[in-house]
Motif scaffolding. Structure first.
Motif, PDB file in Angstrom:
ATOM      1  N   PHE A   1      20.084 -30.552  19.733  1.00 57.64           N
ATOM      2  CA  PHE A   1      19.607 -31.928  20.309  1.00 57.64           C
ATOM      3  C   PHE A   1      18.998 -32.150  21.845  1.00 57.64           C
ATOM      4  CE2 PHE A   1      23.206 -34.445  17.794  1.00 57.64           C
ATOM      5  CZ  PHE A   1      22.381 -34.565  16.457  1.00 57.64           C
ATOM      6  N   LEU A   2      19.413 -31.071  22.473  1.00 56.70           N
ATOM      7  CA  LEU A   2      18.815 -31.060  23.938  1.00 56.70           C
ATOM      8  C   LEU A   2      17.365 -30.681  23.523  1.00 56.70           C
ATOM      9  CD1 LEU A   2      21.921 -29.639  25.919  1.00 56.70           C
ATOM     10  CD2 LEU A   2      20.761 -31.972  26.126  1.00 56.70           C
ATOM     11  N   LEU A   3      17.085 -29.906  22.892  1.00 58.15           N
ATOM     12  CA  LEU A   3      15.784 -29.137  22.747  1.00 58.15           C
ATOM     13  C   LEU A   3      14.902 -30.189  22.138  1.00 58.15           C
ATOM     14  CD1 LEU A   3      16.083 -25.634  21.433  1.00 58.15           C
ATOM     15  CD2 LEU A   3      15.590 -26.302  23.797  1.00 58.15           C
ATOM     16  N   GLY A   4      15.591 -31.193  21.374  1.00 61.67           N
ATOM     17  CA  GLY A   4      14.740 -31.995  20.488  1.00 61.67           C
ATOM     18  C   GLY A   4      14.506 -33.393  21.515  1.00 61.67           C
ATOM     19  N   LEU A   5      15.184 -33.437  22.559  1.00 66.04           N
ATOM     20  CA  LEU A   5      15.227 -34.545  23.517  1.00 66.04           C
ATOM     21  C   LEU A   5      14.122 -34.030  24.576  1.00 66.04           C
ATOM     22  CD1 LEU A   5      19.030 -35.690  23.766  1.00 66.04           C
ATOM     23  CD2 LEU A   5      16.847 -37.098  23.257  1.00 66.04           C
ATOM     24  N   GLY A   6      13.722 -32.985  24.639  1.00 63.36           N
ATOM     25  CA  GLY A   6      12.597 -32.422  25.692  1.00 63.36           C
ATOM     26  C   GLY A   6      13.044 -31.536  26.492  1.00 63.36           C
ATOM     27  N   VAL A   7      14.521 -30.819  26.564  1.00 65.53           N
ATOM     28  CA  VAL A   7      15.050 -30.197  27.606  1.00 65.53           C
ATOM     29  C   VAL A   7      14.420 -28.679  27.119  1.00 65.53           C
ATOM     30  CG1 VAL A   7      16.719 -28.828  28.401  1.00 65.53           C
ATOM     31  CG2 VAL A   7      16.847 -31.296  27.794  1.00 65.53           C
ATOM     32  N   GLU A   8      13.702 -27.954  28.329  1.00 72.33           N
ATOM     33  CA  GLU A   8      13.351 -26.495  28.204  1.00 72.33           C
ATOM     34  C   GLU A   8      14.283 -25.736  27.921  1.00 72.33           C
ATOM     35  OE1 GLU A   8      10.285 -25.626  28.185  1.00 72.33           O
ATOM     36  OE2 GLU A   8       9.367 -27.557  28.797  1.00 72.33           O
ATOM     37  N   THR A   9      14.099 -24.637  26.967  1.00 76.18           N
ATOM     38  CA  THR A   9      15.248 -23.767  26.681  1.00 76.18           C
ATOM     39  C   THR A   9      16.119 -23.184  27.942  1.00 76.18           C
ATOM     40  OG1 THR A   9      13.756 -23.253  24.689  1.00 76.18           O
ATOM     41  CG2 THR A   9      15.722 -21.562  25.450  1.00 76.18           C
TER      42      THR A   9
END
Length: 912
Positions: A344-352
C-alpha cells in the motif's frame, strides 16, 4: 388478467395490473412483505414468527403462518406471475424481482450510477416515485426493515447529485431547505443544499447554513461536522467550490487504482449491491465505514466486490487500494500485515528506500498518508481479524471492504464492521451466469440446480460447455447428476481450481476439534444437523457440539438457518461424504451411523409418546441421557420436532438399511410411524412402512414384521386404499400366532376388524372387534377396539350400539388423558349423532373437539372437525355458517392433506 406487482414502499399491497388485490390484515401483509424482500430465497419459519410477533409469539403462531401462506397462495394463483414454495426450513417467493418495487428501485439506482446526469436524474426520479408513503405500511409494528430507508436516502441523495450536476439549483433549494430544517444532522443533504445555495449566488446563506449545522452537531453529538462538510465549508469560504457534485479528484496521473479486472457482468446480487451502495452513502456522510462480505468458498465474494468497486470508483476520487491477503491460498501462507502495508505504501507513492522497517512505523506512515483522503480500500481473502486491523484506514471518508471465508466477528466487535453473508444465486441468476459462458440451452436450469447455484460451480460448468462444443448440456447433466462423480465433474485443468479444492482449503484451516466434527458430519445421513445429534455422534456434551457447529458456521462451511439448525450447502455435503470415506476408517463411519440411528430412535420414541399412548412394546428409554436429547415437553414440540427432522429420518432409514442394520431400521420405522397421526403423507409413509417390513423380514424378527405390517395396514385404512390393508392384517394374524404378546394379538384383531369393516364385511368385523375389546388386557387398546367397533356398527346401520360403544371409548380416552384420541372420539360421536338426527348433541361434540384440537395444535384433526361441523350446520339450515366452516377445512387440508381438498371443495360448491 394484468401483471402482478408487489408494493412494499408504502402500504404493503399486491396489484393485478393497476388494480389492488385485497390480501388481508397486518399479519398477511407482513408475511407477504417478508417473502417479497427476499425473492427467490428461503425465509425461515422461525424468522417469520420473530418478525411478526417479536419475542412474544402466540402458541398458535406456526398454525397462523401456515394458514396465511395458504391464503396468499390462493390469491397468487388467481393473480398469476408469482408463487410461494415450501422449502425447509421455511418458504420462498418465486417471482421476477422487477415486479417488486424495492428491487425495481435498486435496479434504477444501479442504472443511474453509470448514466449521464440527465438520464440519471430521470431514472432516480422514477425510483423515488415508487415510494407511496412510509415503507411497509400496514404490517405489524415488530416487522422492521431499516435498509429500505437507507435505500430511499441513497436514491434521493443520488438524484439530488444529478440535479446539481444539471444546474437545477433553485428547485433544489426549495426541496432541500425544509429537510435540513427538520434534521440539521443530515449532513449529506446539508452539503447538497450548501452547493445549491452557493451556485445560486447565495454564498452567505451557504455559510450560515454550515454554522447552523455545526451548532446542531456540537450540541447534539459533541463533535464537529464530518470531513466532507468541513471541506465544502472551506471551498465556500475560499469561493472556489467546483460545480461537480463530488469533491474534485486528484490529477489523473496521481490517482491510485489497484483494482484487478472485473467479470464482464454480474448475475443477480441486487440486495448486496444496494447494501454496499448504502454504506458508500454513509462514508460520504462522514461515517467510518467497514464492510465484511463473507460466505462459503466459491460463492463469488471477490467477483461481487471487485465488480461493485469498478462501478463506484468515481465516488472515491482519491483512488482505490486493493490487496489479496491470501488467507486461504492453498500454496502460500497468509500475507503478513507488514508485507501488505509495504504494497500500500508503494502504491501511495512512497519510495522503496523510505518504507520503514518496523511494523508500527509502517502503520503510522500509512495512516498519515491516507488521513483525510476519500478512498476505497479492498482487502480480499482475509483469514483473521488480526490480519486486517493494521490495514484499516483512520479516515472517516475512506471506506474499507473485506472479503473472507470466515465471518471475522472480531471486526464487528472492535471496529463496528457491518457484515453481509453472501448466499448462492437465485435460480434465474444462476442460469444467466451459465448462459454468459455457454449460451442458452434447454438443460441449463437443471445444470444450475446440480451446481447448487454456487457461482464457482456454475462458471466451471459454463466453461466446460463453451470449451467443448462437442459436449452437450445433456451429457454434462448426466455426469453431474451422479452424486459420486459430481465434484469430479466440477473440476478444471488446474488441480487447485475446482470446487473440491476450494472446500478442501477451508477444511484444512479448521482447528483440530472443529475439523473432527466436520469429518463426522460426513458420516451422518440427512440434510441438516443440530447440536443434540452431533453430541450423540461425537459423544461430547451438547454445549460443546453447539460451539463446534457454530465455529463451522463462522467459517461458512455450514449455515445456521434457524436456532440450532445447521445446513451445509449441497456441494459441501458431497465433499463431506467423500472426505469421510477418505479420512475416516470404516469402523469410525459405522460407529457414527450407529449413534445417529440410536439418537433418532430415542428421540422419535420420546416424541411419539408426547403425541399419545403407544401400543407396541418398543421403549428406548435410557439409550441417551435426558440432557443429550432435545426437550420435548408437550405435543406441540413433538410435532415440530418430527416436522423438522422428517427428511433426516427418511435419510437415516435408507442409510441404515443399506448398511444392513435391519433391526435398527424396523424399530425406527415403527416409532416414527406415530407422526402419521398429525401429518398424513401417503407416499412417504408407504415408503417408510415398506422399508420397515423389508427390514424386519431381513432380520427374521416375527414381532417386527407384525408391527410394521399393522403400520402399513393403518396407512391403507387412513387413506382408504384398495384392499384397506386386509392382506397385511391377515399376514400379521398368521405371524402373531407364535408371538407371546397379548398387546400384539389385540392390535392384530383390531386392525383386521377395521379392514373387514372398511370392505363391507360388517358382521365379521363387529365380531372380531368385540372380541378384541373383551379380551384386551390393556385399557388403551380396549378403547381403540370400542371406537373401531362403533364405526363398524355405524356402517352396519346399528346407530344406537355405535353411539353406546363410542361413548364408552370416549370415557376410556378421557381416563387415560389421551387428548388426540379424545378429539377423534368426539368427532365420531358428532358424526354418529348427526346420522341419528340429534343435531344438538352433534354440534356440542364437535365444538368441544375443535376447542381441544386448537389448544393442542392438532392441525389435521381440526380440518376434519371443521368439515364435520359444516355438515352439522348444513343440516340445521345454517348455510352461511356451513360455508364458513368448509372454507376453513379447505385451507387446513391444503396444507396437511391435499388429496382431501377436492372432496371438501365439492361440498362447498353445493352451498354456493
Amino acid at each position: 388478467m394484468g401483471e402482478s406487482r408487489f408494493q412494499l414502499l408504502g402500504p404493503v399491497q399486491l396489484f393485478d395490473g393497476d388494480e389492488p388485490v385485497p390480501i388481508g390484515g397486518p399479519g398477511v401483509r407482513g408475511l407477504l412483505a417478508l417473502l417479497a424482500l427476499k425473492p427467490g430465497k428461503v425465509v425461515a419459519l422461525d424468522e417469520i414468527i420473530d418478525a411478526l410477533w417479536g419475542h412474544d409469539p402466540p402458541a398458535t403462531a406456526r398454525t397462523i403462518v401456515h394458514g396465511n401462506v395458504s391464503h396468499l397462495r390462493r390469491i397468487l394463483r388467481d393473480v398469476g406471475g408469482a408463487s410461494i414454495l415450501t422449502t425447509p426450513p421455511g418458504y420462498r417467493l418465486e417471482v421476477e424481482p422487477d415486479r417488486i418495487d424495492v428491487h425495481r428501485a435498486r435496479t434504477l439506482l444501479d442504472q443511474a450510477s453509470v448514466a449521464a446526469p440527465e438520464t440519471a436524474a430521470a431514472l432516480l426520479a422514477e425510483a423515488l416515485a415508487l415510494w407511496q408513503g412510509p415503507a411497509l405500511g400496514g404490517v405489524p409494528d415488530s416487522l422492521r426493515a431499516p435498509e429500505l430507508e437507507d435505500l430511499r436516502l441513497a436514491v434521493h441523495g443520488a438524484r439530488v447529485d444529478a440535479d446539481l450536476d444539471l444546474g437545477r439549483h433553485a428547485e433544489l433549494i426549495v426541496e432541500l431547505s425544509p429537510i435540513v430544517r427538520a434534521d440539521p444532522l443530515a449532513e449529506r443533504t446539508a452539503g447538497q443544499l450548501m452547493r445549491a445555495l452557493y451556485h445560486a449566488g447565495r454564498r452567505g446563506d451557504a455559510l450560515e447554513l454550515y454554522r447552523t449545522v455545526s451548532r446542531a452537531t456540537l450540541h447534539t453529538l459533541g463533535v464537529e461536522p464530518g470531513a466532507e462538510l468541513r471541506w465544502l465549508h472551506e471551498r465556500v469560504l475560499n469561493d472556489d467550490l467546483p460545480a461537480k457534485a463530488l469533491a474534485p479528484a486528484e490529477e489523473p496521473a496521481k490517482a491510485i487504482s489497484q483494482l484487478p479486472a472485473a467479470v464482464p457482468s454480474l448475475a443477480g446480487r441486487d440486495g448486496e449491491l444496494a447494501w454496499l451502495d448504502s454504506l458508500v452513502t454513509r462514508a460520504e456522510a462522514g461515517e467510518t465505514t467497514i464492510a465484511v462480505v463473507t460466505g462459503t468458498a466459491g460463492v463469488g465474494k471477490s467477483s461481487l466486490v471487485v465488480w461493485w468497486a469498478h462501478r463506484v470508483a468515481p465516488r472515491f476520487p482519491d483512488g482505490v487500494l486493493f490487496a489479496s491477503l491470501r488467507g486461504f491460498d492453498p500454496h502460500h501462507p497468509p500475507l503478513e500485515p507488514a508485507e501488505l502495508l509495504t504494497q500500500f505504501l508503494l502504491g501511495l507513492g512512497v519510495e522503496t528506500a523510505q518504507v520503514p522497517e518496523r511494523l508500527h512505523e509502517r502503520v503510522a506512515l500509512y495512516r498519515s498518508l491516507i488521513a483525510g483522503r476519500r478512498m476505497l480500500v479492498l482487502l480480499d481473502d482475509a483469514r483473521t481479524a488480526e490480519q486486517v486491523r493494521p490495514l484499516l484506514p483512520p479516515s472517516a471518508r475512506t471506506m474499507t471492504v473485506v472479503t473472507s471465508r470466515s465471518r471475522l466477528d472480531g471486526l464487528a466487535v472492535s471496529n463496528a464492521a457491518k457484515q453481509r453473508v453472501l448466499g448462492t444465486l437465485a435460480p434465474e441468476d444462476a442460469v444467466r451466469l451459465i448462459e454468459e459462458l455457454a449460451g442458452p440451452a434447454g438443460h441449463n436450469h437443471t445444470l444450475a440446480r446440480l451446481c447448487g447455484y454456487l457461482p464457482l460451480a456454475l462458471r466451471i460448468a459454463g466453461a466446460r460447455l463453451s470449451a467443448s462444443p462437442q459436449r452437450t448440456a445433456e451429457e454434462l447433466v448426466d455426469e453431474l447428476g451422479n452424486e459420486r462423480t459430481r465434484l469430479a465433474g466440477l473440476q478444471v485443468d488446474g488441480a487447485d481450481d475446482g470446487v473440491r479444492a476450494a472446500f478442501d482449503v477451508s477444511f484444512r484451516g479448521l482447528p483440530g476439534e472443529v475439523a473432527e466434527t466436520f469429518l463426522q458430519l460426513g458420516a451422518v445421513p440427512g440434510v441438516m444437523v443440530g447440536p443434540h445429534l452431533m453430541a450423540a455422534v461425537g459423544q461430547i456434551p451438547v454445549t460443546e457440539a453447539r460451539r463446534r457447529l457454530r465455529a463451522l458456521a463462522a467459517h461458512n462451511l455450514i449455515a445456521e438457518t434457524a436456532r440450532d439448525v445447521f445446513v451445509p450447502h449441497d456441494l459441501v455435503w458431497l465433499y463431506l461424504r467423500e472426505l469421510a470415506e477418505q479420512e475416516l476408517g470404516e469402523k469410525d463411519r459405522d460407529e457414527a451411523l450407529g449413534w445417529t440411528v440410536r439418537y433418532y430412535q430415542a428421540v422419535a420414541d420420546r416424541a411419539r409418546r408426547r403425541l399419545g399412548r403407544v401400543a407396541d412394546p418398543l421403549d428406548f428409554t435410557g439409550v441417551l441421557a435426558d440432557e443429550a436429547m432435545p426437550p420435548l415437553p408437550g405435543s406441540a414440540e413433538a410435532q415440530d420436532w418430527f416436522a423438522a427432522e422428517w427428511p433426516n429420518l427418511l435419510a437415516v432409514l435408507d442409510a441404515a438399511y443399506t448398511a444392513g442394520r435391519h433391526d435398527d431400521v424396523w424399530r425406527l420405522a415403527r416409532v416414527a410411524h406415530a407422526y402419521r397421526v398429525v401429518c398424513p403423507l401417503l407416499d412417504e409413509w408407504t415408503r417408510m412402512a415398506d422399508l420397515g417390513v423389508a427390514a424386519a423380514e431381513a432380520a427374521a424378527d416375527v414381532a417386527g414384521q407384525c408391527w410394521l405390517r399393522l403400520a402399513r395396514c393403518e396407512i391403507a385404512l387412513t387413506f382408504e386404499l384398495p384392499g384397506a390393508g386386509l392382506t397385511d392384517a391377515e399376514r400379521a394374524l398368521e405371524l402373531s400366532a407364535g408371538v407371546p404378546d397379548a398387546r400384539l394379538v389385540t392390535s392384530v384383531d383390531l386392525h383386521l376388524g377395521r379392514a373387514l369393516s372398511r370392505l363391507g364385511t360388517h358382521e365379521k368385523a363387529i365380531d372380531r372387534l368385540t372380541k378384541a375389546a373383551e379380551e384386551a388386557g390393556d385399557v388403551f387398546l380396549r378403547g381403540q377396539a370400542l371406537s373401531s367397533c362403533a364405526q363398524a356398527e355405524k356402517r352396519a346401520g346399528r346407530l344406537p350400539d355405535a353411539i353406546a360403544h363410542q361413548l364408552e371409548g370416549l370415557h376410556i380416552d378421557r381416563e387415560l388423558g389421551d387428548d388426540d384420541r379424545v378429539v377423534v372420539s368426539l368427532d365420531k360421536l358428532a358424526e354418529l349423532s348427526l346420522r341419528a338426527g340429534d343435531l344438538t348433541a352433534a354440534e356440542r361434540y364437535v365444538w368441544e373437539a375443535i376447542d381441544l384440537a386448537i389448544s393442542r395444535e392438532f392441525v389435521a384433526r381440526e380440518g376434519a372437525l371443521r368439515l364435520t361441523l359444516g355438515r352439522v350446520l348444513r343440516a340445521r339450515g345454517d348455510i352461511d355458517g356451513s360455508r364458513e366452516q368448509l372454507a376453513l377445512s379447505v385451507r387446513i387440508y391444503e396444507r396437511v392433506h391435499p388429496k382431501l381438498v377436492g372432496e371438501v371443495r365439492a361440498e362447498l360448491a353445493e352451498l354456493q
